[in-house]
Design a protein around this motif. Structure first.
Motif, PDB file in Angstrom:
ATOM      1  N   VAL A 213      -5.758  -9.486   3.283  1.00  0.00           N
ATOM      2  CA  VAL A 213      -6.292  -8.980   4.550  1.00  0.00           C
ATOM      3  C   VAL A 213      -6.256  -7.451   4.571  1.00  0.00           C
ATOM      4  O   VAL A 213      -7.170  -6.813   5.099  1.00  0.00           O
ATOM      5  CB  VAL A 213      -5.526  -9.580   5.750  1.00  0.00           C
ATOM      6  CG1 VAL A 213      -5.930  -8.926   7.060  1.00  0.00           C
ATOM      7  CG2 VAL A 213      -5.771 -11.083   5.830  1.00  0.00           C
TER       8      VAL A 213
ATOM      9  N   LEU B 283      -9.283  -6.098   2.561  1.00  0.00           N
ATOM     10  CA  LEU B 283     -10.628  -6.354   3.079  1.00  0.00           C
ATOM     11  C   LEU B 283     -11.313  -5.147   3.719  1.00  0.00           C
ATOM     12  O   LEU B 283     -12.515  -4.970   3.517  1.00  0.00           O
ATOM     13  CB  LEU B 283     -10.603  -7.534   4.055  1.00  0.00           C
ATOM     14  CG  LEU B 283     -10.447  -8.898   3.389  1.00  0.00           C
ATOM     15  CD1 LEU B 283     -10.348  -9.989   4.435  1.00  0.00           C
ATOM     16  CD2 LEU B 283     -11.590  -9.171   2.437  1.00  0.00           C
TER      17      LEU B 283
ATOM     18  N   SER C  62     -12.395  -4.834  10.407  1.00  0.00           N
ATOM     19  CA  SER C  62     -11.375  -5.307   9.470  1.00  0.00           C
ATOM     20  C   SER C  62     -10.060  -4.570   9.667  1.00  0.00           C
ATOM     21  O   SER C  62      -8.982  -5.163   9.546  1.00  0.00           O
ATOM     22  CB  SER C  62     -11.869  -5.156   8.029  1.00  0.00           C
ATOM     23  OG  SER C  62     -12.979  -5.987   7.813  1.00  0.00           O
TER      24      SER C  62
ATOM     25  N   LEU D 271      -6.546  -6.369  11.041  1.00  0.00           N
ATOM     26  CA  LEU D 271      -5.333  -6.258  10.231  1.00  0.00           C
ATOM     27  C   LEU D 271      -4.088  -6.171  11.104  1.00  0.00           C
ATOM     28  O   LEU D 271      -3.056  -6.762  10.792  1.00  0.00           O
ATOM     29  CB  LEU D 271      -5.435  -5.041   9.304  1.00  0.00           C
ATOM     30  CG  LEU D 271      -4.228  -4.705   8.442  1.00  0.00           C
ATOM     31  CD1 LEU D 271      -3.838  -5.870   7.541  1.00  0.00           C
ATOM     32  CD2 LEU D 271      -4.533  -3.458   7.612  1.00  0.00           C
TER      33      LEU D 271
ATOM     34  N   PHE E 159      -2.906  -9.587  12.310  1.00  0.00           N
ATOM     35  CA  PHE E 159      -2.318 -10.372  11.228  1.00  0.00           C
ATOM     36  C   PHE E 159      -0.947  -9.818  10.834  1.00  0.00           C
ATOM     37  O   PHE E 159      -0.039 -10.576  10.519  1.00  0.00           O
ATOM     38  CB  PHE E 159      -3.258 -10.419  10.023  1.00  0.00           C
ATOM     39  CG  PHE E 159      -2.828 -11.419   8.991  1.00  0.00           C
ATOM     40  CD1 PHE E 159      -2.810 -12.767   9.267  1.00  0.00           C
ATOM     41  CD2 PHE E 159      -2.438 -11.005   7.731  1.00  0.00           C
ATOM     42  CE1 PHE E 159      -2.412 -13.699   8.320  1.00  0.00           C
ATOM     43  CE2 PHE E 159      -2.035 -11.919   6.764  1.00  0.00           C
ATOM     44  CZ  PHE E 159      -2.028 -13.271   7.069  1.00  0.00           C
TER      45      PHE E 159
ATOM     46  N   TYR F  63      -6.850 -17.739   7.874  1.00  0.00           N
ATOM     47  CA  TYR F  63      -7.226 -16.449   8.449  1.00  0.00           C
ATOM     48  C   TYR F  63      -7.937 -15.578   7.414  1.00  0.00           C
ATOM     49  O   TYR F  63      -8.950 -14.956   7.713  1.00  0.00           O
ATOM     50  CB  TYR F  63      -5.995 -15.732   9.014  1.00  0.00           C
ATOM     51  CG  TYR F  63      -6.347 -14.468   9.735  1.00  0.00           C
ATOM     52  CD1 TYR F  63      -6.980 -14.498  10.965  1.00  0.00           C
ATOM     53  CD2 TYR F  63      -6.068 -13.221   9.186  1.00  0.00           C
ATOM     54  CE1 TYR F  63      -7.326 -13.332  11.629  1.00  0.00           C
ATOM     55  CE2 TYR F  63      -6.405 -12.048   9.843  1.00  0.00           C
ATOM     56  CZ  TYR F  63      -7.029 -12.119  11.061  1.00  0.00           C
ATOM     57  OH  TYR F  63      -7.381 -10.967  11.718  1.00  0.00           O
ATOM     58  N   VAL F  64      -7.410 -15.542   6.204  1.00  0.00           N
ATOM     59  CA  VAL F  64      -8.053 -14.769   5.135  1.00  0.00           C
ATOM     60  C   VAL F  64      -9.482 -15.270   4.924  1.00  0.00           C
ATOM     61  O   VAL F  64     -10.434 -14.476   4.860  1.00  0.00           O
ATOM     62  CB  VAL F  64      -7.253 -14.845   3.814  1.00  0.00           C
ATOM     63  CG1 VAL F  64      -8.028 -14.196   2.666  1.00  0.00           C
ATOM     64  CG2 VAL F  64      -5.882 -14.195   3.970  1.00  0.00           C
TER      65      VAL F  64
ATOM     66  N   ARG G  28     -11.702 -14.161   7.704  1.00  0.00           N
ATOM     67  CA  ARG G  28     -12.027 -12.734   7.643  1.00  0.00           C
ATOM     68  C   ARG G  28     -13.101 -12.465   6.587  1.00  0.00           C
ATOM     69  O   ARG G  28     -14.013 -11.675   6.813  1.00  0.00           O
ATOM     70  CB  ARG G  28     -10.774 -11.901   7.345  1.00  0.00           C
ATOM     71  CG  ARG G  28      -9.778 -11.841   8.473  1.00  0.00           C
ATOM     72  CD  ARG G  28     -10.355 -11.361   9.775  1.00  0.00           C
ATOM     73  NE  ARG G  28     -11.071 -10.105   9.623  1.00  0.00           N
ATOM     74  CZ  ARG G  28     -11.904  -9.598  10.523  1.00  0.00           C
ATOM     75  NH1 ARG G  28     -12.136 -10.222  11.646  1.00  0.00           N
ATOM     76  NH2 ARG G  28     -12.511  -8.447  10.297  1.00  0.00           N
TER      77      ARG G  28
ATOM     78  N   GLY H 201     -10.470 -17.780  13.271  1.00  0.00           N
ATOM     79  CA  GLY H 201      -9.479 -16.887  12.673  1.00  0.00           C
ATOM     80  C   GLY H 201      -8.444 -16.415  13.673  1.00  0.00           C
ATOM     81  O   GLY H 201      -7.238 -16.415  13.385  1.00  0.00           O
TER      82      GLY H 201
END
Length: 130
Positions: free
Chosen positions: A11, A14, A58, A62, A65, A89-90, A93, A115
């Protein structure tokens, strides 16, 4: 715990991967302006603008998360369900970024909801574990 930390690494990576199409779009807009990149990004249209939005989103995603991973660490809960939620979740995303680039707005929003549901489930499960 390593499984969840690898998800965190993914994550965290990304936003930088989402930046690649932005740089390409900026190059197509007269070359990459390293002096005023945000001003140039504001002029992007189409896929370049969507890539830029996905890049910034993104970074925003983050933080949420990170809170979920912190909850896992504090609670000591790294069970299989937490690992599945983290990697869900990954996957969401990655799909979110791709759908943003392809301009599938409704499907992108659905993936975003899934997500966010996964990450909030992680936080609630961590809180219930303490």
């Amino acid at each position: 715990m390593a499984v969840i930390l690898w998800a965190l690494f993914a994550v965290a990576l990304l936003p930088y991967l989402a930046r690649l199409p932005v740089a390409r779009a900026m190059n197509q807009l007269g070359g990459y302006d390293n002096h005023l990149p945000r001003a140039q990004q504001a002029r992007l249209e189409g896929m370049g603008a969507r890539a830029n939005a996905a890049h910034y989103n993104s970074f925003e995603a983050l933080q949420l998360f990170l809170a979920a991973v912190l909850g896992c660490v504090v609670s000591g809960n790294y069970d299989l369900t937490m690992q599945v939620l983290a990697w869900l979740y990954v996957g969401c995303r990655v799909a979110f970024i791709l759908l943003y680039l392809l301009d599938y707005a409704l499907l992108r929003s659905i993936v975003w909801v899934v997500g966010v549901g996964a990450v909030f489930s992680m936080i609630v499960r961590a809180a219930l574990s303490v």
